[in-house]
Design an enzyme around this catalytic site. Structure first.
Site, PDB file in Angstrom:
ATOM      1  N   TYR A 143      -5.042   2.964  -3.529  1.00  0.00           N
ATOM      2  CA  TYR A 143      -4.293   2.110  -2.613  1.00  0.00           C
ATOM      3  C   TYR A 143      -5.043   2.030  -1.291  1.00  0.00           C
ATOM      4  O   TYR A 143      -5.393   3.053  -0.700  1.00  0.00           O
ATOM      5  CB  TYR A 143      -2.902   2.692  -2.391  1.00  0.00           C
ATOM      6  N   ASP A 238     -12.614   4.890   1.654  1.00  0.00           N
ATOM      7  CA  ASP A 238     -11.321   4.846   2.322  1.00  0.00           C
ATOM      8  C   ASP A 238     -10.868   6.290   2.524  1.00  0.00           C
ATOM      9  O   ASP A 238     -10.317   6.917   1.617  1.00  0.00           O
ATOM     10  CB  ASP A 238     -10.315   4.061   1.464  1.00  0.00           C
ATOM     11  N   LYS A 266      -4.233   7.718  10.000  1.00  0.00           N
ATOM     12  CA  LYS A 266      -3.380   8.898   9.939  1.00  0.00           C
ATOM     13  C   LYS A 266      -3.707   9.911  11.028  1.00  0.00           C
ATOM     14  O   LYS A 266      -3.238   9.803  12.154  1.00  0.00           O
ATOM     15  CB  LYS A 266      -3.466   9.561   8.565  1.00  0.00           C
TER      16      LYS A 266
END
Length: 429
Positions: A143, A238, A266
């Protein structure tokens, strides 16, 4: 457990917010309950709107230090009186960029954005602009945010809700994204060597964290790097989840495999909204205003996010930080494996560093297809058992459990006891 206030808030939220939540997994549909609304968090605990306190193993995904770390709060408080947004450069952006470039091995220049999704969509636009090609290769179950190009066999909430893609994504966009199996060298090589595909870039979670934690086969990851180098294809890691979690320099430092571009998020915001993408100077210099690839954002480099992120990064750069976190996680997992081995309920534990997933299955989980064999009903019952015992887990089989610096040995022992009880109850069903 009294959940009156959360139930009332959810009922009100459903009237004005789609599904009553602002991110689909939070609705807790896949674990068979309604969401609890959080009122506050501190250290390794969260407290809901009814005053119930839980030991938190989600940590909002970025909270490697735990919630409300004094140094992070202090940094935000000191920045706040100066203003919340300027739409202009600040000194903190420069300092933050220097820290990121100094920490992540492959990053020579970095551009800040406001989310992980912005980081990944900007990185593939840059890769396309740099190469003059169109096709993006991703991997089943990985994702990379909710941009149109990525909603093809995606993980995270897409996998949790059983959605194959998404209405509203035009075929003309998706046709330029090809998703192939994770950890499959044969398909990887066949795909990348297909000259008709016009491949601009390959984007991958170097450790999958959005179909549950799946650690890459190192031969697969090295082959990916070798092929993309040989074929002049931009390789994008990623590291929105793994960046600054698996090591100071992320998964690429841990594995010693360097991508061309890296996406971050994050942790680098210290809990505030932020993302970043960076990499080789020769590629990054194609971004406007230096080059023709356009990307912009009024809140990019937001001064509060930069202040929080700087405080966070300075703490994780402290000597011994990652070694202590690794040792704490090692002890927890050693006991967890013992508990799983004794349980009558089949489980498979995938783990690297301080991130892990317990899959309710009896076969190894190495890719999206094997992850999808996990028993989500069993996970849902386990989630509810743990919640009733005072432990906050991700409301999806296909998310990770995280240990933070704030978790104490006593809390981890309590969690292990609760897990053992939960697995015993599951075996009695």
């Amino acid at each position: 457990m009294n959940t009156t206030n959360s139930a009332a808030l959810f009922q009100k939220a459903c009237q004005v917010i789609p599904g009553g939540v602002n991110s689909p997994v939070r609705a807790c549909k896949s674990v068979g309950c309604d969401p609890l609304f959080v009122a506050k968090a501190q250290g390794s605990t969260v407290t809901d709107a009814d005053g119930n306190e839980f030991i938190d193993f989600v940590g909002s995904w970025p909270m490697i230090l735990g919630h409300g770390h004094p140094e992070v709060i202090k940094a935000i408080q000191e920045a706040l009186p100066n203003g919340t947004s300027f739409g202009a450069p600040t000194a903190s952006e420069v300092e933050m960029a220097e820290l990121v470039c100094d920490s992540v091995p492959s990053i020579e220049k970095v551009r800040f954005v406001s989310s992980g999704t912005e980081a990944t969509m900007s990185a593939i636009r840059l890769a396309r602009g740099y190469t003059g090609r169109n096709m993006v290769i991703k991997f089943d179950g990985c994702y990379h945010g909710h941009a149109d190009s990525f909603l093809v066999k995606a993980g995270s909430g897409v996998a949790t809700l059983g959605i194959p893609g998404s209405p509203g994504v035009p075929d003309d966009i998706v046709k330029n994204t090809l998703s192939i199996p994770y950890n499959n060298i044969e398909v990887l090589e066949k795909t990348l060597r297909d000259a008709t595909l016009d491949i601009a870039c390959v984007i991958i979670e170097p450790v999958a964290g959005n179909m549950g934690v799946i650690v890459p086969d190192m031969a697969f990851l090295q082959k990916l790097r070798d092929l993309t180098t040989e074929l002049d294809i931009v390789l994008i890691f990623d590291e929105v989840i793994t960046g600054f979690r698996l090591a100071l320099g992320g998964a690429q430092e841990r594995f010693n495999i360097m991508p061309d571009l890296t996406c971050l998020g994050k942790i680098i915001g210290g809990g505030l909204p932020v993302g970043a993408y960076g990499g080789k100077k020769e590629i990054m210099d194609n971004i406007a205003p230096d080059g023709p690839v356009y990307q912009a954002g009024t809140l990019s480099g937001n001064p509060l996010a930069m202040a929080a992120g700087l405080a966070m990064l300075k703490i994780v750069r402290t000597p011994g930080f990652y070694q202590e976190l690794e040792e704490k996680s090692d002890r927890f997992v050693e006991r967890l494996v013992e508990i799983g081995a004794k349980a009558s309920v089949p489980t498979v534990l995938n783990r690297i560093g301080s991130m892990m997933t317990c899959f309710f299955t009896d076969t190894p989980v190495t890719d999206f297809d094997s992850a999808m064999q996990a028993n989500t009903d069993s996970y849902g019952r386990h989630f509810r058992h743990m919640l009733a015992s005072g432990f906050w887990l991700a409301p999806s089989q296909f998310e990770a459990l995280f240990i933070s610096a704030a978790h104490t040995p006593e809390q981890l022992e309590q969690a292990l006891a609760a897990i053992e009880t939960s697995l015993t109850k599951l075996s009695e069903v």
